[in-house]
Design an enzyme around this catalytic site. Structure first.
Site, PDB file in Angstrom:
ATOM      1  N   ASP A  40      43.139  52.842  48.384  1.00  0.00           N
ATOM      2  CA  ASP A  40      42.279  52.126  47.452  1.00  0.00           C
ATOM      3  C   ASP A  40      43.037  50.907  46.933  1.00  0.00           C
ATOM      4  O   ASP A  40      44.228  50.988  46.631  1.00  0.00           O
ATOM      5  CB  ASP A  40      41.930  53.072  46.286  1.00  0.00           C
ATOM      6  CG  ASP A  40      40.730  52.609  45.486  1.00  0.00           C
ATOM      7  OD1 ASP A  40      40.697  51.426  45.089  1.00  0.00           O
ATOM      8  OD2 ASP A  40      39.831  53.430  45.253  1.00  0.00           O
ATOM      9  N   CYS A  80      34.709  50.158  44.898  1.00  0.00           N
ATOM     10  CA  CYS A  80      34.937  51.403  45.638  1.00  0.00           C
ATOM     11  C   CYS A  80      33.723  51.938  46.383  1.00  0.00           C
ATOM     12  O   CYS A  80      33.693  52.012  47.609  1.00  0.00           O
ATOM     13  CB  CYS A  80      35.472  52.480  44.692  1.00  0.00           C
ATOM     14  SG  CYS A  80      37.019  52.028  43.878  1.00  0.00           S
ATOM     15  N   LYS A 128      40.091  61.172  48.438  1.00  0.00           N
ATOM     16  CA  LYS A 128      39.019  60.349  47.869  1.00  0.00           C
ATOM     17  C   LYS A 128      38.010  59.939  48.932  1.00  0.00           C
ATOM     18  O   LYS A 128      38.367  59.320  49.938  1.00  0.00           O
ATOM     19  CB  LYS A 128      39.607  59.103  47.204  1.00  0.00           C
ATOM     20  CG  LYS A 128      38.582  58.256  46.476  1.00  0.00           C
ATOM     21  CD  LYS A 128      39.250  57.173  45.657  1.00  0.00           C
ATOM     22  CE  LYS A 128      38.232  56.420  44.818  1.00  0.00           C
ATOM     23  NZ  LYS A 128      38.856  55.407  43.938  1.00  0.00           N
ATOM     24  N   HIS A 251      35.094  28.627  37.494  1.00  0.00           N
ATOM     25  CA  HIS A 251      33.698  28.854  37.884  1.00  0.00           C
ATOM     26  C   HIS A 251      33.074  29.781  36.841  1.00  0.00           C
ATOM     27  O   HIS A 251      33.730  30.709  36.358  1.00  0.00           O
ATOM     28  CB  HIS A 251      33.665  29.498  39.274  1.00  0.00           C
ATOM     29  CG  HIS A 251      32.288  29.624  39.851  1.00  0.00           C
ATOM     30  ND1 HIS A 251      31.464  30.679  39.544  1.00  0.00           N
ATOM     31  CD2 HIS A 251      31.595  28.823  40.710  1.00  0.00           C
ATOM     32  CE1 HIS A 251      30.319  30.534  40.188  1.00  0.00           C
ATOM     33  NE2 HIS A 251      30.373  29.422  40.905  1.00  0.00           N
ATOM     34  N   ASP A 313      39.611  50.225  50.866  1.00  0.00           N
ATOM     35  CA  ASP A 313      38.233  49.862  50.519  1.00  0.00           C
ATOM     36  C   ASP A 313      38.115  48.431  50.014  1.00  0.00           C
ATOM     37  O   ASP A 313      37.084  47.787  50.158  1.00  0.00           O
ATOM     38  CB  ASP A 313      37.651  50.853  49.498  1.00  0.00           C
ATOM     39  CG  ASP A 313      38.491  50.994  48.233  1.00  0.00           C
ATOM     40  OD1 ASP A 313      39.579  50.406  48.159  1.00  0.00           O
ATOM     41  OD2 ASP A 313      38.049  51.716  47.317  1.00  0.00           O
ATOM     42  N   HIS A 314      39.157  47.905  49.406  1.00  0.00           N
ATOM     43  CA  HIS A 314      39.196  46.538  48.891  1.00  0.00           C
ATOM     44  C   HIS A 314      40.633  46.242  48.498  1.00  0.00           C
ATOM     45  O   HIS A 314      41.527  47.064  48.730  1.00  0.00           O
ATOM     46  CB  HIS A 314      38.250  46.358  47.693  1.00  0.00           C
ATOM     47  CG  HIS A 314      38.430  47.400  46.632  1.00  0.00           C
ATOM     48  ND1 HIS A 314      39.528  47.461  45.795  1.00  0.00           N
ATOM     49  CD2 HIS A 314      37.652  48.464  46.294  1.00  0.00           C
ATOM     50  CE1 HIS A 314      39.417  48.490  44.983  1.00  0.00           C
ATOM     51  NE2 HIS A 314      38.294  49.132  45.268  1.00  0.00           N
TER      52      HIS A 314
END
Length: 536
Positions: A40, A80, A128, A251, A313-314
């Site tokens: 993760d 996630c 997980k 931004h 996942d990221h």
């Protein structure tokens, strides 16, 4: 007990010949075992230069030298549950409608592992998963539903670091180590004796930040926690303090994200350095767990028969762009590691093509020799990482020169869409008109500090048209708006008279309690506004 990777066993694994270095792939009759380790919050840039200079990752380096590294791998949603839903379904987020960390796949959804099991694979999962609906805190889902409300509220939980008192502690994230042990025990006691191939999945929490020490279930996770043992794996001289735009030049969506993450206040260079160093140390501990699995496969004479895949996942911003966590299309958040080694996989190969997590599903089936469904959003990675078999027709591989990532959850006040090509990163928001887009050329601006969308209008328009040909993103944004409002109303009505007390004590409680009536009124105005219907 020290991990296996400090032992002689690990040394032999590191010295092992590259599996099937000639690129030959097995046929379906001799399908290999498969092990997928998914962590993760792991920044994929740490798997190649210059990111890999900042922390020692011996087993990621082993996979690089003995297998294939995808240099431009991305999440399909930088949070996630939606990300994992894409990985387990092979479908883009707008197709699964996994809009936030509360809404993922149906628990009975047929995943790639289910299909492999139907075709004779023995299957096992540890750790997980997080791809089905109904998980995560009340605060997490309410923040996602109310992101359209005209208010700005900070979370509790400014990012911080915490060093364990035991300087030599190796197993800092005990839950992950226990799941790694379970996976190894399963390999030893069961998988090693199978006559049929197996597929093993291990999901790790690391290097995700830990919950803040004083926080409850509804509050933020913002503590980077490790031991001196792992900090010694980090090269302090290589840590880069990220450049930040002034708050006034950010931004508008980035400013919202930074504010809600409680990151718009002053941070010293030392604080930023510590957060990044501790994060990298957590990555080193993650690598060691991957190493335990690889070493166990080597000990059991399974390594040469097993394709090992490592991904995440990221990523983790770790104070880039004045943020921590993910929920962003910037590289630190959206770029993920993706490495494959094993029989038929080319050794020491670096693939520059853009790929994403929806490619995991077809890759798993392709490894097993199972025909691919026609409706998948992804493509098998094997054509990029291995030589074709004799008489194998690769003409049907129509991988496009782009990947799509979307975000519809908390900490971002507009649905976000990223189109990544070999040269450009284009980010569109909401309906494509109410929020300005972003365009980055990563080759000349790797820190993504200069939005060149207005400087190159023809390129911006061309990429926007390409994005709209892939996904009708204004329609999807309208669908998410409608979903958010409907779900919030159901939740609000379920609480009855307790509503005011519950919503006041979520993760934003420190600011909410200053003017509770102001924020409840803002929600009421939002609920009364017209919501665009879902139309073509």
């Amino acid at each position: 007990m020290l991990p296996l990777w400090v032992s002689v066993v690990a040394a032999s694994a590191l010295a092992a010949p590259a599996p099937e270095a000639d690129g030959r792939r097995p046929g379906a009759a001799e399908a290999p075992n498969v092990v997928l380790v998914a962590s993760d919050s792991f920044d994929g840039r740490l798997t190649f230069f210059p990111g890999n200079q900042v922390v020692k990752l011996p087993f990621i380096n082993l996979m690089k030298s003995h297998g294939t590294t995808f240099l431009n791998a991305y999440t399909n949603s930088p949070i996630c549950c939606p990300s994992r839903a894409a990985m387990w379904s092979g479908l883009f987020t707008h197709l699964t409608e996994s809009w936030n960390n509360f809404k993922g796949l149906d628990p009975n959804y047929t995943t790639w592992m289910d299909i492999m099991e139907k075709h004779g694979y023995r299957t096992q999962k540890f750790g997980k998963l997080d791809y089905t609906s109904g998980h995560h805190s009340v605060s997490n889902r309410v923040e996602a539903w109310t992101r359209d409300v005209a208010f700005l509220l900070r979370q509790e939980g400014r990012p911080m670091v915490n060093l364990t008192l035991n300087e030599t502690k190796v197993r800092v994230m005990e839950a992950d180590w226990k799941n790694t042990d379970k996976a190894i025990n399963w390999l030893r006691k069961e998988a090693a004796h199978y006559t049929k191939p197996f597929v093993l999945y291990l999901g790790l929490n690391l290097p995700h930040p830990y919950p803040s020490p004083s926080s409850g279930e509804n509050f933020g996770s913002s503590t980077f926690h490790t031991s001196l043992y792992w900090l010694k794996k980090v090269s302090a001289d290589a840590i880069k303090i990220p450049k930040w735009l002034p708050l006034a030049e950010m931004h508008p969506v980035d400013y919202y994200s930074s504010y809600t993450k409680n990151c718009t206040q002053k941070f010293t260079d030392k604080e930023i350095m510590n957060i990044r160093a501790f994060y990298y140390a957590m990555c080193a501990e993650t690598d060691a767990m991957l190493g335990e699995i690889i070493s166990a496969l080597r000990q059991l004479d399974l390594l040469q028969k097993t394709i090992v895949v490592y991904t995440s996942d990221h990523g983790e911003l770790a104070m880039e762009h004045r943020q921590f966590y993910k929920m962003s299309m910037y590289e630190a958040s959206a770029h993920v590691p993706l490495l494959i080694m094993g029989p038929g996989i080319k050794a020491n190969l670096q693939v520059p093509n853009v790929v994403s997590l929806v490619d995991i599903y077809p890759t798993m089936l392709d490894i097993a020799g199972i025909p691919l469904p026609q409706n998948l959003s992804g493509y098998s990675l094997l054509p990029l990482s291995s030589e074709p078999l004799e008489n194998e027709n690769r003409s049907q591989d129509h991988r496009p020169p782009w990947i799509l990532s979307e975000f519809h959850g908390c900490n971002v006040n507009a649905s976000t869409y990223m189109l990544r090509t070999n040269q450009w990163k284009y980010i569109a928001y909401a309906d494509g008109a109410s929020v300005v887009p972003q365009l980055f050329d990563l080759s000349s601006d790797p820190d993504e500090l200069t939005n060149i969308a207005t400087r190159f209008p023809e390129i911006t328009d061309s990429l926007d048209q390409m994005l709209r040909s892939i996904i009708n993103y204004p329609k999807v944004s309208a669908s998410v708006h409608q979903y958010n409002k409907e779900q919030f109303i159901v939740w609000k009505e379920s609480l009855g008279q307790n509503y005011s007390n519950v919503i006041a004590n979520l993760r934003w409680h420190q600011e909410w309690l200053k003017k509770p009536s102001k924020y409840e009124s803002a929600i009421n105005r939002w609920l009364k506004t017209h919501t665009t219907s879902r139309t073509d």
